[in-house]
Design a protein around this motif. Structure first.
Motif, PDB file in Angstrom:
ATOM      1  N   LYS A 164     -10.640 -43.081 -36.732  1.00 36.34           N
ATOM      2  CA  LYS A 164      -9.246 -43.919 -36.786  1.00 36.34           C
ATOM      3  C   LYS A 164     -10.084 -45.409 -37.495  1.00 36.34           C
ATOM      4  O   LYS A 164      -9.452 -46.169 -37.723  1.00 36.34           O
ATOM      5  CB  LYS A 164      -8.350 -43.491 -35.698  1.00 36.34           C
ATOM      6  CG  LYS A 164      -7.822 -42.325 -35.870  1.00 36.34           C
ATOM      7  CD  LYS A 164      -6.822 -41.828 -34.679  1.00 36.34           C
ATOM      8  CE  LYS A 164      -7.407 -42.863 -33.163  1.00 36.34           C
ATOM      9  NZ  LYS A 164      -9.332 -41.874 -32.631  1.00 36.34           N
ATOM     10  N   THR A 165     -10.270 -45.834 -35.625  1.00 33.60           N
ATOM     11  CA  THR A 165     -10.726 -47.348 -36.408  1.00 33.60           C
ATOM     12  C   THR A 165     -11.661 -47.838 -37.662  1.00 33.60           C
ATOM     13  O   THR A 165     -11.063 -48.649 -37.949  1.00 33.60           O
ATOM     14  CB  THR A 165     -11.148 -47.948 -34.981  1.00 33.60           C
ATOM     15  OG1 THR A 165     -10.815 -47.130 -33.871  1.00 33.60           O
ATOM     16  CG2 THR A 165     -11.768 -49.245 -35.157  1.00 33.60           C
ATOM     17  N   THR A 166     -12.373 -46.923 -38.056  1.00 37.46           N
ATOM     18  CA  THR A 166     -13.172 -46.697 -38.975  1.00 37.46           C
ATOM     19  C   THR A 166     -12.335 -46.998 -40.427  1.00 37.46           C
ATOM     20  O   THR A 166     -13.041 -47.345 -41.219  1.00 37.46           O
ATOM     21  CB  THR A 166     -14.285 -46.058 -39.105  1.00 37.46           C
ATOM     22  OG1 THR A 166     -14.837 -45.787 -37.794  1.00 37.46           O
ATOM     23  CG2 THR A 166     -15.755 -45.652 -40.841  1.00 37.46           C
ATOM     24  N   PHE A 212      -7.079 -55.293 -33.133  1.00 37.85           N
ATOM     25  CA  PHE A 212      -7.974 -54.683 -33.218  1.00 37.85           C
ATOM     26  C   PHE A 212      -7.669 -53.989 -32.013  1.00 37.85           C
ATOM     27  O   PHE A 212      -7.403 -54.709 -31.141  1.00 37.85           O
ATOM     28  CB  PHE A 212      -9.552 -55.883 -32.768  1.00 37.85           C
ATOM     29  CG  PHE A 212      -8.784 -56.896 -34.357  1.00 37.85           C
ATOM     30  CD1 PHE A 212     -11.032 -56.342 -34.334  1.00 37.85           C
ATOM     31  CD2 PHE A 212      -9.190 -58.086 -34.275  1.00 37.85           C
ATOM     32  CE1 PHE A 212     -11.301 -57.081 -35.682  1.00 37.85           C
ATOM     33  CE2 PHE A 212      -9.473 -58.274 -35.868  1.00 37.85           C
ATOM     34  CZ  PHE A 212     -10.575 -57.730 -36.050  1.00 37.85           C
ATOM     35  N   GLN A 213      -8.758 -53.107 -31.914  1.00 37.40           N
ATOM     36  CA  GLN A 213      -8.039 -51.946 -30.540  1.00 37.40           C
ATOM     37  C   GLN A 213      -8.899 -52.732 -29.312  1.00 37.40           C
ATOM     38  O   GLN A 213      -8.070 -52.257 -28.128  1.00 37.40           O
ATOM     39  CB  GLN A 213      -9.218 -50.481 -30.884  1.00 37.40           C
ATOM     40  CG  GLN A 213      -9.614 -49.628 -29.574  1.00 37.40           C
ATOM     41  CD  GLN A 213      -9.985 -48.459 -30.067  1.00 37.40           C
ATOM     42  OE1 GLN A 213     -10.288 -48.335 -31.405  1.00 37.40           O
ATOM     43  NE2 GLN A 213      -9.748 -47.671 -29.326  1.00 37.40           N
ATOM     44  N   ILE A 214     -10.293 -53.411 -29.196  1.00 38.43           N
ATOM     45  CA  ILE A 214     -10.166 -54.381 -28.203  1.00 38.43           C
ATOM     46  C   ILE A 214      -9.720 -56.008 -28.926  1.00 38.43           C
ATOM     47  O   ILE A 214     -10.046 -55.993 -29.748  1.00 38.43           O
ATOM     48  CB  ILE A 214     -11.869 -54.293 -28.205  1.00 38.43           C
ATOM     49  CG1 ILE A 214     -12.168 -52.822 -27.588  1.00 38.43           C
ATOM     50  CG2 ILE A 214     -11.864 -55.173 -26.460  1.00 38.43           C
ATOM     51  CD1 ILE A 214     -13.581 -52.759 -27.849  1.00 38.43           C
ATOM     52  N   MET A 265      -1.430 -51.282 -36.814  1.00 44.35           N
ATOM     53  CA  MET A 265      -2.159 -51.211 -35.042  1.00 44.35           C
ATOM     54  C   MET A 265      -3.197 -50.600 -35.034  1.00 44.35           C
ATOM     55  O   MET A 265      -3.353 -49.411 -34.759  1.00 44.35           O
ATOM     56  CB  MET A 265      -1.241 -52.148 -34.374  1.00 44.35           C
ATOM     57  CG  MET A 265       0.148 -52.900 -34.957  1.00 44.35           C
ATOM     58  SD  MET A 265       1.367 -53.149 -33.811  1.00 44.35           S
ATOM     59  CE  MET A 265       2.280 -54.605 -34.563  1.00 44.35           C
ATOM     60  N   ASP A 266      -4.381 -50.848 -34.270  1.00 39.97           N
ATOM     61  CA  ASP A 266      -5.471 -50.118 -34.080  1.00 39.97           C
ATOM     62  C   ASP A 266      -4.989 -49.743 -32.041  1.00 39.97           C
ATOM     63  O   ASP A 266      -5.450 -50.943 -31.039  1.00 39.97           O
ATOM     64  CB  ASP A 266      -6.779 -51.017 -33.371  1.00 39.97           C
ATOM     65  CG  ASP A 266      -7.425 -49.411 -33.291  1.00 39.97           C
ATOM     66  OD1 ASP A 266      -7.133 -48.729 -32.766  1.00 39.97           O
ATOM     67  OD2 ASP A 266      -8.599 -49.519 -34.003  1.00 39.97           O
ATOM     68  N   GLU A 267      -4.415 -48.973 -31.521  1.00 38.27           N
ATOM     69  CA  GLU A 267      -4.160 -48.631 -30.466  1.00 38.27           C
ATOM     70  C   GLU A 267      -2.634 -50.075 -29.341  1.00 38.27           C
ATOM     71  O   GLU A 267      -4.010 -50.731 -28.917  1.00 38.27           O
ATOM     72  CB  GLU A 267      -4.738 -48.357 -29.258  1.00 38.27           C
ATOM     73  CG  GLU A 267      -5.435 -47.262 -29.985  1.00 38.27           C
ATOM     74  CD  GLU A 267      -6.258 -46.385 -29.532  1.00 38.27           C
ATOM     75  OE1 GLU A 267      -6.588 -46.872 -28.148  1.00 38.27           O
ATOM     76  OE2 GLU A 267      -7.641 -45.829 -29.318  1.00 38.27           O
ATOM     77  N   PRO A 268      -2.024 -50.583 -30.480  1.00 40.99           N
ATOM     78  CA  PRO A 268      -1.828 -51.550 -29.679  1.00 40.99           C
ATOM     79  C   PRO A 268      -0.665 -51.189 -27.918  1.00 40.99           C
ATOM     80  O   PRO A 268      -0.675 -52.429 -27.281  1.00 40.99           O
ATOM     81  CB  PRO A 268      -0.071 -51.795 -30.907  1.00 40.99           C
ATOM     82  CG  PRO A 268       0.055 -50.405 -31.201  1.00 40.99           C
ATOM     83  CD  PRO A 268      -1.114 -50.249 -30.975  1.00 40.99           C
TER      84      PRO A 268
HETATM   85 MG   LIG Z   1     -11.072 -46.627 -32.606  1.00 39.78          MG
END
Ligand SMILES: [Mg+2]
Ligand SMILES: Nc1ncnc2c1ncn2[C@@H]1O[C@H](COP(=O)(O)OP(=O)(O)OP(=O)(O)O)[C@@H](O)[C@H]1O
Lengths: 354, 255
Positions: free
Chosen positions: B44-46, B86-88, B176-179
């Motif tokens: 997903k993030t990729t 960003f997720q982080i 949005m990556d895991e908001p």
């Molecule tokens: Mg991810």
């Protein structure tokens, strides 16, 4: 009596103030590059030397060529001839200073642009080392190639632009006032520049280039501009130094100078121009007071090379600051735009309402 | 069918021998909240990194509003109106919360080195930016922290700031990556409600990666499911969640 004494120490005071201005300009420009934009330009002295070589080389060659019928710029006789020319010709004397300033700024900026090339591709530590060496290579070339600034001997006969006023002390005083004014102008300009959305842009690139890129910041452009502008300002410091000392000496531009300037920035407060004013003042005073010339002046006899004491004190000061107040004497402040003022008002109004 | 705002066409991305994305195809419709789900490491993030220019795909193309953005650098992708989080969280550590938001504002003329010293040239934009920033802080319950440095925030607050910057950017599409990871449920619901609001009022399109489906699905219009770098299902949330391949991918090798 008193006047005589004042007259006697005039060169000392003007030297202190001019060197303070030169150091302040260097520290402010390094602060823009490193404090605001995060580029560890540990070769900053190189860009000062670019200004110095431009000032010396341009002034000597063009004066010789246009007014003195050529001749080797390194010969004492032509150095003397240049001084005499400036003594008799105010317009020529001041004109060459202004020309050097203009060309120095351009060439300094050009080299800053070149140096921003590795600044985009290397990680912080590697970049710092690379930039130190770029600076050293510049010095070593200038030291060995006589056509730049007469190699080891140095290029002399770069006349004070106010030499024609007659009294040597008066020309020093006028020059010093001008140097202080130039430093002040640079301070005001950089204050305005950094307390604007542009300053915030540089800081955002410094803090996280990935996040900055995702929010539309062109990292290459931001770093490039910081390097170009910072380097051209450093070149101004080089020009100022040369016309005061009336000569260029390659070995003045050793890496130690960069670290003295860096210590001013760290001591005063990174990304804070006001802090840098203070940091530059403290280190310049230290440099001045813990020196053989000062002790001779107050009539104290010392038996050893006090220069080393100065390095030790500088080191202790830096380590102490880094340990106990890593943000510097005056820490970084939020970018002071109109926005911050509105924000404060908003908050105050809300507090009053509730 | 309408033309999608974001079109990902058979994108493949490998890291050495690892196939992180395998011919992934997405058609994200405008003015919808689309969810991208899948187990850890499913790509997903990729996918977001490839779309926003942080990674170059090995194969395949990405179109945003009909423009080919494959391999365009991130700052150019932003300029076209596509922004990601960003997720982080990656806050600007030494900037305050307010400054973090202001830095994300689109098109402030004061960012030009020539105009920066002339306050007149950017005063108005700056004022608008501050007003917008305070509105966003209000929604995200960050107002009391407006003058705090980002490094002093808690993990959840950094997540909120990350969302805030994306909202501040005035983008037409936000990924949005895991908001809501690490954010309390009440506020998580409010954040999704705010997204719905933006979708309905100004037509912002969202692509959201989330693991906390019990909260997120309620607000979702459409779902794509990834497993091992492959697209395994797409459709309305109820349909995708009932899909055997999706269930299998989550339960994984255990079955
Ligand atoms: Mg991810
Ligand atoms: N820069 C990289 N270098 C090497 N491998 C990577 C890189 N980025 C991602 N991967 C690998 O690609 C796969 C997909 O990772 P990705 O981060 O896209 O997963 P994800 O679906 O976002 O997972 P999560 O839900 O845990 O965030 C993983 O196996 C990961 O290890």
């Amino acid at each position: 009596m008193v006047l005589d004494q004042l007259y006697a120490i005039t060169p000392l005071v003007t030297t202190l103030l001019t060197f303070y201005s030169v150091y302040l300009i260097l520290a402010l420009s390094l602060n823009l590059i490193y404090g605001y934009c995060g580029v560890p330009n540990f070769g900053h002295v190189f860009f000062q030397s670019v200004g110095a070589y431009v000032a010396g080389n341009l002034t000597a060659n063009v004066m010789n060529f246009m007014f003195l019928g050529g001749g080797n710029i390194c010969e004492i006789a032509t150095a003397e001839a240049r001084r005499n020319l400036a003594l008799a010709n105010p317009a020529i004397a001041m004109g060459f200073f202004i020309l050097s300033l203009a060309v120095g700024i351009l060439v300094g900026g050009f080299f800053g642009y070149i140096a921003s090339y590795p600044a985009l591709r290397l990680k912080e530590d590697y970049l710092a080392i690379t930039l130190i060496f770029i600076g050293e290579i510049g010095r070593i070339i200038a030291r060995n190639e006589a056509s730049i600034a007469c190699g080891l001997v140095g290029l002399t006969g770069i006349p004070n632009p106010f030499i024609w006023v007659g009294d040597p002390n008066l020309s020093l005083i006028i020059y010093t006032i001008m140097a202080v004014i130039i430093a002040a102008i640079i301070f005001v300009y950089l204050q305005r520049l950094s307390n604007s959305p542009f300053g915030r842009l540089l800081k955002s690139v410094r803090d996280d280039e990935i996040a900055a890129a995702s929010l539309g910041k062109d990292i290459a452009k931001a770093r490039g501009w910081a390097m170009i502008l910072g380097s051209s300002i450093a070149a101004v410091a080089g020009v100022l130094k040369v016309f005061y000392a009336q000569g260029v000496f390659a070995d003045d531009y050793i890496p130690l100078t960069t670290f003295v300037v860096l210590s001013m920035v760290i001591l005063g407060g990174m990304a804070n121009n006001r802090g840098v004013i203070l940091g530059a003042l403290l280190i310049t005073l230290l440099d001045f007071l813990v020196a053989p010339s000062f002790f001779r002046l107050i009539g104290v006899e010392i038996q050893f090379d006090i220069t080393y004491i100065k390095y030790i004190i500088t080191g202790i000061v830096i380590i102490t600051v880094l340990l106990f107040r890593p943000q510097g004497i005056i820490p970084e402040k939020p970018v002071e735009t109109i926005g911050l003022k509105i924000a404060r008002q908003n908050i105050k109004r809300e507090k009053n309402e509730t | 069918m309408r033309t999608p705002i974001l079109k990902v066409g058979d994108v493949t991305k490998t890291f050495g021998g690892l196939v992180a994305l395998d011919k992934v195809r997405l058609d994200i419709q405008e003015r919808l909240i689309t969810m991208l789900i899948g187990p850890n490491g499913s790509g997903k993030t990729t996918l977001i990194n490839v779309v926003t220019g942080f990674y170059k795909p090995d194969n395949g193309r990405v179109f945003f509003r009909g423009i080919d953005i494959t391999g365009k650098p991130p700052h150019e992708v932003y300029r076209l109106g596509l922004v990601r989080t960003f997720q982080i969280p990656l806050p600007f550590q030494r900037l305050t919360v307010l400054e973090n938001l202001l830095a994300a504002y689109r098109g402030n003329p004061g960012e030009s080195i020539l105009k920066a010293p002339l306050k007149m040239a950017w005063r108005e934009a700056e004022e608008e930016a501050v007003d917008k920033a305070f509105e966003i802080m209000e929604h995200l319950k960050l107002t009391h922290l407006w003058n705090s440095r980002a490094y002093a925030l808690s993990g959840g607050q950094m997540k909120l700031l990350e969302i805030g910057r994306a909202l501040m950017s005035g983008a037409t599409m936000i990924m949005m990556d895991e908001p809501i990871a690490g954010i309390n449920p009440a506020l998580a619901h409010e954040i999704f409600e705010h997204m719905q609001n933006l979708r309905d009022k100004i037509g912002v399109t969202f692509l959201v990666i989330e693991h906390r489906l019990e909260i997120a699905l309620k607000y979702t219009d459409y779902v794509y499911a990834l497993a091992n770098g492959k697209l395994v299902a797409e459709g309305r949330p109820e349909a995708v969640m009932a899909d055997s391949r999706v269930i299998e991918s989550y339960l994984g090798e255990a079955m």
